[in-house]
Motif scaffolding. Structure first.
Motif, PDB file in Angstrom:
ATOM      1  N   CYS A   6      36.514  25.467  20.718  1.00  0.00           N
ATOM      2  CA  CYS A   6      37.293  25.219  19.508  1.00  0.00           C
ATOM      3  C   CYS A   6      37.971  26.473  19.007  1.00  0.00           C
ATOM      4  CB  CYS A   6      36.419  24.616  18.412  1.00  0.00           C
ATOM      5  SG  CYS A   6      35.099  25.676  17.846  1.00  0.00           S
ATOM      6  N   TYR A  26      22.424  16.818  23.007  1.00  0.00           N
ATOM      7  CA  TYR A  26      23.417  17.575  23.767  1.00  0.00           C
ATOM      8  C   TYR A  26      23.032  17.477  25.231  1.00  0.00           C
ATOM      9  CZ  TYR A  26      20.560  21.835  24.566  1.00  0.00           C
ATOM     10  OH  TYR A  26      19.632  22.746  24.986  1.00  0.00           O
ATOM     11  N   SER A  40      30.627  23.443  17.102  1.00  0.00           N
ATOM     12  CA  SER A  40      31.289  23.422  15.805  1.00  0.00           C
ATOM     13  C   SER A  40      30.465  22.547  14.879  1.00  0.00           C
ATOM     14  CB  SER A  40      32.729  22.929  15.947  1.00  0.00           C
ATOM     15  OG  SER A  40      32.873  21.620  15.530  1.00  0.00           O
ATOM     16  N   GLY A  41      30.416  22.952  13.650  1.00  0.00           N
ATOM     17  CA  GLY A  41      29.689  22.209  12.628  1.00  0.00           C
ATOM     18  C   GLY A  41      30.075  22.775  11.282  1.00  0.00           C
ATOM     19  N   GLY A  55      28.263  16.561  10.835  1.00  0.00           N
ATOM     20  CA  GLY A  55      28.328  16.310  12.268  1.00  0.00           C
ATOM     21  C   GLY A  55      28.513  17.609  13.035  1.00  0.00           C
ATOM     22  N   THR A  57      29.774  19.270  17.069  1.00  0.00           N
ATOM     23  CA  THR A  57      30.392  19.053  18.374  1.00  0.00           C
ATOM     24  C   THR A  57      29.977  20.178  19.298  1.00  0.00           C
ATOM     25  OG1 THR A  57      32.312  17.977  17.351  1.00  0.00           O
ATOM     26  CG2 THR A  57      32.563  18.723  19.629  1.00  0.00           C
ATOM     27  N   GLN A  78      33.356  17.317  25.646  1.00  0.00           N
ATOM     28  CA  GLN A  78      32.810  17.552  24.314  1.00  0.00           C
ATOM     29  C   GLN A  78      31.783  16.478  24.011  1.00  0.00           C
ATOM     30  OE1 GLN A  78      35.849  17.590  21.244  1.00  0.00           O
ATOM     31  NE2 GLN A  78      37.395  17.950  22.816  1.00  0.00           N
ATOM     32  N   GLN A  80      30.165  14.962  20.638  1.00  0.00           N
ATOM     33  CA  GLN A  80      30.114  14.913  19.178  1.00  0.00           C
ATOM     34  C   GLN A  80      28.872  14.162  18.754  1.00  0.00           C
ATOM     35  OE1 GLN A  80      33.682  13.069  17.712  1.00  0.00           O
ATOM     36  NE2 GLN A  80      34.971  14.795  18.306  1.00  0.00           N
ATOM     37  N   SER A  82      26.745  12.632  15.327  1.00  0.00           N
ATOM     38  CA  SER A  82      26.752  12.326  13.896  1.00  0.00           C
ATOM     39  C   SER A  82      25.650  11.316  13.587  1.00  0.00           C
ATOM     40  CB  SER A  82      28.119  11.783  13.463  1.00  0.00           C
ATOM     41  OG  SER A  82      28.439  10.620  14.180  1.00  0.00           O
ATOM     42  N   ARG A  87      28.803   6.721  11.636  1.00  0.00           N
ATOM     43  CA  ARG A  87      29.581   6.197  12.773  1.00  0.00           C
ATOM     44  C   ARG A  87      28.750   5.123  13.468  1.00  0.00           C
ATOM     45  NH1 ARG A  87      33.553   9.458  16.694  1.00  0.00           N
ATOM     46  NH2 ARG A  87      34.277   7.659  17.851  1.00  0.00           N
ATOM     47  N   GLU A 114      30.758   5.993  23.077  1.00  0.00           N
ATOM     48  CA  GLU A 114      29.820   6.107  21.965  1.00  0.00           C
ATOM     49  C   GLU A 114      28.455   5.633  22.432  1.00  0.00           C
ATOM     50  OE1 GLU A 114      32.222   5.423  17.927  1.00  0.00           O
ATOM     51  OE2 GLU A 114      32.125   3.637  19.208  1.00  0.00           O
TER      52      GLU A 114
END
Length: 170
Positions: A6, A26, A40-41, A55, A57, A78, A80, A82, A87, A114
């Motif tokens: 990112c 992960y 990222s968060g 969330g 990533t 990636q 993600q 959450s 979601r 998902e």
């Protein structure tokens, strides 16, 4: 120019391991030769009173910036993560197709896959050839090896029936 997932330094793995509002997943340190390059968060997650709305990533691999005035790129894969409160399939019109995946439930939506497991939604984006190794390596943060099965989603979560999935009243 090669850049990380990112382009900014996010939280470290050891910092993210302290997050406990819901389980984080992960794929370990690398996916098919693509190393975990960045996370990222929200910087304020430790001070956020509603941590379930936070969330993360996990970015695997690097990419080459392309484009004119505002160059951008996407890493090869990636993940993600959450809360299933934020979601879930109840947000989609109609009835998305759902399949079993290592004990959890999965649905292909919006270009990603998902995965609904326990109280967590995991979404994999990127090169489709990397989806299978990412799925095989998926594990809770802190686990050294992936389990053979992931927890199923909590009852009612897929249909948006959990109290946390209901619209907030004013």
């Amino acid at each position: 120019m090669l850049v990380s997932g990112c382009g900014e330094d996010g939280p470290t793995l050891s910092e993210v391991e302290k997050f406990d509002a819901y389980p984080l997943y992960y794929a370990g340190g690398e996916i098919a030769g693509n190393e975990l390059d960045d996370i990222s968060g929200e910087d304020s997650w430790q001070r956020n009173p509603d941590q379930r709305s936070v969330g993360f990533t996990f970015f695997y691999g690097t990419c080459e910036l392309e484009g004119g005035d505002r160059p951008s790129c996407s890493p090869p894969i990636q993940i993600q993560v959450s809360s299933i409160c934020d979601r879930h399939l109840g947000l989609y019109k109609g009835r998305p197709e759902v399949s079993d995946l290592r004990g959890a439930k999965a649905s292909a939506n919006g270009g990603g896959l998902e995965i609904f497991t326990g109280r967590t939604t995991v979404v994999i984006f990127g090169e489709h050839k990397l989806f299978r190794p990412a799925i095989q390596q998926l594990r809770r943060l802190g686990q050294d090896t992936p389990p053979s099965r992931l927890p199923p989603p909590v009852p009612g979560a897929l249909r948006g029936k959990l109290p946390c999935q209901q619209p907030k009243r004013r």
